[in-house]
Design a protein around this motif. Structure first.
Motif, PDB file in Angstrom:
ATOM      1  N   GLU A 142       0.815  -1.215   0.000  1.00  0.00           N
ATOM      2  CA  GLU A 142       0.000   0.000   0.000  1.00  0.00           C
ATOM      3  C   GLU A 142       0.850   1.267   0.000  1.00  0.00           C
ATOM      4  O   GLU A 142       0.395   2.321  -0.429  1.00  0.00           O
ATOM      5  CB  GLU A 142      -0.951   0.022   1.197  1.00  0.00           C
ATOM      6  CG  GLU A 142      -2.083  -0.983   1.132  1.00  0.00           C
ATOM      7  CD  GLU A 142      -3.160  -0.675   0.104  1.00  0.00           C
ATOM      8  OE1 GLU A 142      -2.884   0.023  -0.896  1.00  0.00           O
ATOM      9  OE2 GLU A 142      -4.289  -1.131   0.302  1.00  0.00           O
ATOM     10  N   VAL A 148      -1.803   6.902  -2.077  1.00  0.00           N
ATOM     11  CA  VAL A 148      -0.980   7.207  -0.903  1.00  0.00           C
ATOM     12  C   VAL A 148       0.129   8.171  -1.284  1.00  0.00           C
ATOM     13  O   VAL A 148       0.411   9.140  -0.562  1.00  0.00           O
ATOM     14  CB  VAL A 148      -0.402   5.915  -0.293  1.00  0.00           C
ATOM     15  CG1 VAL A 148       0.584   6.236   0.830  1.00  0.00           C
ATOM     16  CG2 VAL A 148      -1.526   5.024   0.231  1.00  0.00           C
ATOM     17  N   VAL A 163      -9.320   4.287  10.017  1.00  0.00           N
ATOM     18  CA  VAL A 163      -9.010   3.315   8.973  1.00  0.00           C
ATOM     19  C   VAL A 163     -10.001   2.159   9.018  1.00  0.00           C
ATOM     20  O   VAL A 163     -10.308   1.634  10.095  1.00  0.00           O
ATOM     21  CB  VAL A 163      -7.587   2.733   9.139  1.00  0.00           C
ATOM     22  CG1 VAL A 163      -7.250   1.800   7.981  1.00  0.00           C
ATOM     23  CG2 VAL A 163      -6.543   3.830   9.256  1.00  0.00           C
ATOM     24  N   ARG A 165     -10.298  -1.478   6.898  1.00  0.00           N
ATOM     25  CA  ARG A 165      -9.820  -2.432   5.895  1.00  0.00           C
ATOM     26  C   ARG A 165     -10.612  -3.726   6.103  1.00  0.00           C
ATOM     27  O   ARG A 165     -10.311  -4.537   6.991  1.00  0.00           O
ATOM     28  CB  ARG A 165      -8.318  -2.674   6.037  1.00  0.00           C
ATOM     29  CG  ARG A 165      -7.750  -3.619   4.962  1.00  0.00           C
ATOM     30  CD  ARG A 165      -6.243  -3.726   5.069  1.00  0.00           C
ATOM     31  NE  ARG A 165      -5.606  -2.470   4.730  1.00  0.00           N
ATOM     32  CZ  ARG A 165      -5.219  -2.118   3.503  1.00  0.00           C
ATOM     33  NH1 ARG A 165      -5.395  -2.950   2.496  1.00  0.00           N
ATOM     34  NH2 ARG A 165      -4.650  -0.952   3.291  1.00  0.00           N
ATOM     35  N   HIS A 185      -0.745  -3.470   6.837  1.00  0.00           N
ATOM     36  CA  HIS A 185      -0.635  -2.499   5.735  1.00  0.00           C
ATOM     37  C   HIS A 185      -0.843  -1.080   6.260  1.00  0.00           C
ATOM     38  O   HIS A 185      -0.081  -0.159   5.955  1.00  0.00           O
ATOM     39  CB  HIS A 185      -1.691  -2.788   4.665  1.00  0.00           C
ATOM     40  CG  HIS A 185      -1.362  -3.927   3.763  1.00  0.00           C
ATOM     41  ND1 HIS A 185      -0.291  -3.921   2.903  1.00  0.00           N
ATOM     42  CD2 HIS A 185      -1.987  -5.121   3.569  1.00  0.00           C
ATOM     43  CE1 HIS A 185      -0.258  -5.054   2.220  1.00  0.00           C
ATOM     44  NE2 HIS A 185      -1.276  -5.796   2.603  1.00  0.00           N
ATOM     45  N   ASP A 186      -1.919  -0.915   7.031  1.00  0.00           N
ATOM     46  CA  ASP A 186      -2.264   0.423   7.518  1.00  0.00           C
ATOM     47  C   ASP A 186      -1.351   0.870   8.645  1.00  0.00           C
ATOM     48  O   ASP A 186      -1.097   2.069   8.800  1.00  0.00           O
ATOM     49  CB  ASP A 186      -3.730   0.431   7.957  1.00  0.00           C
ATOM     50  CG  ASP A 186      -4.649   0.049   6.810  1.00  0.00           C
ATOM     51  OD1 ASP A 186      -4.686   0.793   5.813  1.00  0.00           O
ATOM     52  OD2 ASP A 186      -5.287  -1.007   6.897  1.00  0.00           O
ATOM     53  N   ILE A 189       1.497   2.485   6.914  1.00  0.00           N
ATOM     54  CA  ILE A 189       1.137   3.804   6.381  1.00  0.00           C
ATOM     55  C   ILE A 189       1.070   4.836   7.505  1.00  0.00           C
ATOM     56  O   ILE A 189       1.619   5.942   7.412  1.00  0.00           O
ATOM     57  CB  ILE A 189      -0.218   3.742   5.649  1.00  0.00           C
ATOM     58  CG1 ILE A 189      -0.142   2.823   4.427  1.00  0.00           C
ATOM     59  CG2 ILE A 189      -0.670   5.153   5.247  1.00  0.00           C
ATOM     60  CD1 ILE A 189       0.749   3.301   3.328  1.00  0.00           C
ATOM     61  N   VAL A 190       0.397   4.481   8.592  1.00  0.00           N
ATOM     62  CA  VAL A 190       0.220   5.416   9.700  1.00  0.00           C
ATOM     63  C   VAL A 190       1.563   5.772  10.331  1.00  0.00           C
ATOM     64  O   VAL A 190       1.844   6.941  10.621  1.00  0.00           O
ATOM     65  CB  VAL A 190      -0.755   4.826  10.743  1.00  0.00           C
ATOM     66  CG1 VAL A 190      -0.745   5.647  12.020  1.00  0.00           C
ATOM     67  CG2 VAL A 190      -2.166   4.767  10.161  1.00  0.00           C
ATOM     68  N   ILE A 230      -8.050   1.963  14.034  1.00  0.00           N
ATOM     69  CA  ILE A 230      -7.841   1.084  12.885  1.00  0.00           C
ATOM     70  C   ILE A 230      -8.651  -0.191  13.045  1.00  0.00           C
ATOM     71  O   ILE A 230      -8.510  -0.903  14.045  1.00  0.00           O
ATOM     72  CB  ILE A 230      -6.349   0.738  12.725  1.00  0.00           C
ATOM     73  CG1 ILE A 230      -5.506   2.022  12.669  1.00  0.00           C
ATOM     74  CG2 ILE A 230      -6.121  -0.103  11.484  1.00  0.00           C
ATOM     75  CD1 ILE A 230      -4.017   1.771  12.673  1.00  0.00           C
ATOM     76  N   ARG A 241     -11.542  -0.503   1.769  1.00  0.00           N
ATOM     77  CA  ARG A 241     -10.150  -0.175   2.105  1.00  0.00           C
ATOM     78  C   ARG A 241     -10.023   1.339   2.053  1.00  0.00           C
ATOM     79  O   ARG A 241      -9.721   1.905   1.006  1.00  0.00           O
ATOM     80  CB  ARG A 241      -9.190  -0.835   1.116  1.00  0.00           C
ATOM     81  CG  ARG A 241      -9.078  -2.339   1.238  1.00  0.00           C
ATOM     82  CD  ARG A 241      -8.507  -2.983   0.006  1.00  0.00           C
ATOM     83  NE  ARG A 241      -7.269  -2.369  -0.433  1.00  0.00           N
ATOM     84  CZ  ARG A 241      -6.764  -2.523  -1.655  1.00  0.00           C
ATOM     85  NH1 ARG A 241      -7.405  -3.237  -2.553  1.00  0.00           N
ATOM     86  NH2 ARG A 241      -5.629  -1.927  -1.992  1.00  0.00           N
ATOM     87  N   ILE A 243      -8.911   5.104   4.324  1.00  0.00           N
ATOM     88  CA  ILE A 243      -8.239   5.766   5.439  1.00  0.00           C
ATOM     89  C   ILE A 243      -8.525   7.260   5.341  1.00  0.00           C
ATOM     90  O   ILE A 243      -8.533   7.830   4.251  1.00  0.00           O
ATOM     91  CB  ILE A 243      -6.716   5.476   5.417  1.00  0.00           C
ATOM     92  CG1 ILE A 243      -6.024   6.120   6.624  1.00  0.00           C
ATOM     93  CG2 ILE A 243      -6.076   5.925   4.122  1.00  0.00           C
ATOM     94  CD1 ILE A 243      -4.578   5.635   6.801  1.00  0.00           C
ATOM     95  N   TYR A 256      -8.205   3.238  -1.038  1.00  0.00           N
ATOM     96  CA  TYR A 256      -7.063   2.489  -1.559  1.00  0.00           C
ATOM     97  C   TYR A 256      -7.425   1.738  -2.839  1.00  0.00           C
ATOM     98  O   TYR A 256      -6.666   1.739  -3.813  1.00  0.00           O
ATOM     99  CB  TYR A 256      -6.599   1.450  -0.542  1.00  0.00           C
ATOM    100  CG  TYR A 256      -5.910   1.931   0.708  1.00  0.00           C
ATOM    101  CD1 TYR A 256      -4.631   2.473   0.664  1.00  0.00           C
ATOM    102  CD2 TYR A 256      -6.510   1.763   1.948  1.00  0.00           C
ATOM    103  CE1 TYR A 256      -3.976   2.845   1.835  1.00  0.00           C
ATOM    104  CE2 TYR A 256      -5.865   2.136   3.118  1.00  0.00           C
ATOM    105  CZ  TYR A 256      -4.595   2.676   3.057  1.00  0.00           C
ATOM    106  OH  TYR A 256      -3.950   3.046   4.208  1.00  0.00           O
TER     107      TYR A 256
END
Length: 330
Positions: A142, A148, A163, A165, A185-186, A189-190, A230, A241, A243, A256
């Motif tokens: 991701e 992103v 978030v 997912r 995955h998140d 990102i976070v 999340i 998906r 955020i 996403y």
């Protein structure tokens, strides 16, 4: 209301394409759901030449070899000394066993997420890469999502992140719970966007259809004061998906799957009423996995860190491990 171009946003950020140089000899180890896509992309990627596909199930290796023209193997050790880079897409419990011999020989490795079964195994991979100088990348795909990439310059001081997912029940990755399968995955990102240490965790998970946690929620508090909520599920009827980021005078949302971004901000001008500006953010859609593999091949060729290196992969794994421990203690 004005569009997001007034924020000075171009299209999506890009990791670029691999320039024409002597191609690296590459192989894919593990021709399952994801490994097939690794082989497909490497089979047509400038800068790499797919020389081997490996799976313990011979029929899978043969099928991938027929589709790509690569050599089919059932034992990854057959390729030691014959490749410059490998993508490791075997079950998580085998990541260390498969990746280590390549890293020890200075061969670049892209290992799928989570990078290892435990933090101790992750540290072994990091140490081997450091000792040999091998490139170590982790498949946090991701991070390469064009949506992103488009948001990266806009998230400057997030205060709250939400978030979701959610996915339908899979026929794969059931050897790990949903935190390591999906939520990670998140988490990556976070962690990349907040840039602050996690100081508090509340988490709950429920094993609904398997002995592992199939749905989980984590509420993270960062030293910066940011809160991230999340939710990850692999037992939902619909696929979601998304955020969302909330920061002073601004709101950003990423889908996403659709690779779509919306952003809104409050613009204050002296002597005038505040004005809301925003709308869709331009995104140049592309396949995230292709971008990830291109970045990996370039990093291996140029001897520079990939966007998601082993340290970033370990950081996401560490947070996932802390969340899982909290769920076990509830």
């Amino acid at each position: 209301m004005r569009g997001l171009r007034s924020w000075g946003v171009p299209g999506a950020g890009s990791v670029g394409s691999v320039e024409a140089k002597a191609p690296l000899r590459a192989a894919v180890i593990g021709i399952g759901h994801l490994g097939r896509h690794h082989a497909r992309i490497l089979g047509g990627l400038d800068g790499a030449r797919l020389v081997g596909v490996v799976d313990t199930v011979k029929a899978r290796a043969d099928e991938a070899a027929q589709a790509t023209g690569a050599r089919a193997c059932t034992d990854f050790r057959e390729l030691l000394g014959e490749v410059d880079a490998v993508c490791v897409a075997v079950p998580t419990e085998l990541h260390r066993e498969v990746a280590m011999p390549f890293l020890e020989r200075g061969i670049a490795v892209l290992v799928e997420k989570p990078m290892a079964r435990t933090l101790a195994e992750a540290d072994e991979l990091l140490a081997a890469a450091a000792a040999s100088g091998a490139t170590l990348a982790v498949g946090q795909t991701e991070r390469y999502n064009p949506a992103v990439q488009a948001v990266l310059p806009l998230v400057t001081s997030p205060r709250f992140i939400e978030v979701h997912r959610l996915g339908v029940f899979p026929d794969r990755s059931l050897d790990i719970d949903v935190v390591f399968d999906l939520m990670i995955h998140d988490l990556d990102i976070v962690l990349a966007l907040v840039g602050s240490e996690v100081t508090g965790i509340e988490a709950v998970g429920v094993p609904v259809l398997t002995p592992k946690f199939d749905i989980a929620n984590a509420r993270l508090r960062f030293a910066s004061g940011c809160i991230a909520n999340i939710t990850a599920s692999r037992i939902s009827r619909d696929r979601v998906r998304k955020i969302r980021f909330f920061q002073p005078d601004a709101y950003l949302s990423i889908d996403y799957a659709a690779q779509e971004v919306e952003g809104w901000r409050l613009v204050r001008r002296e002597g005038a009423r505040p004005e809301i500006q925003g709308g869709p953010v331009p995104v140049q859609k592309d396949e995230p996995l292709r971008r990830e593999i291109e970045d990996f091949i370039r990093a291996a060729r140029d001897k520079r860190p990939p966007i998601v290196d082993g340290t970033a992969g370990r950081r996401a794994l560490e947070l996932a491990t802390r969340i899982a421990a909290k769920m076990e203690s509830v």
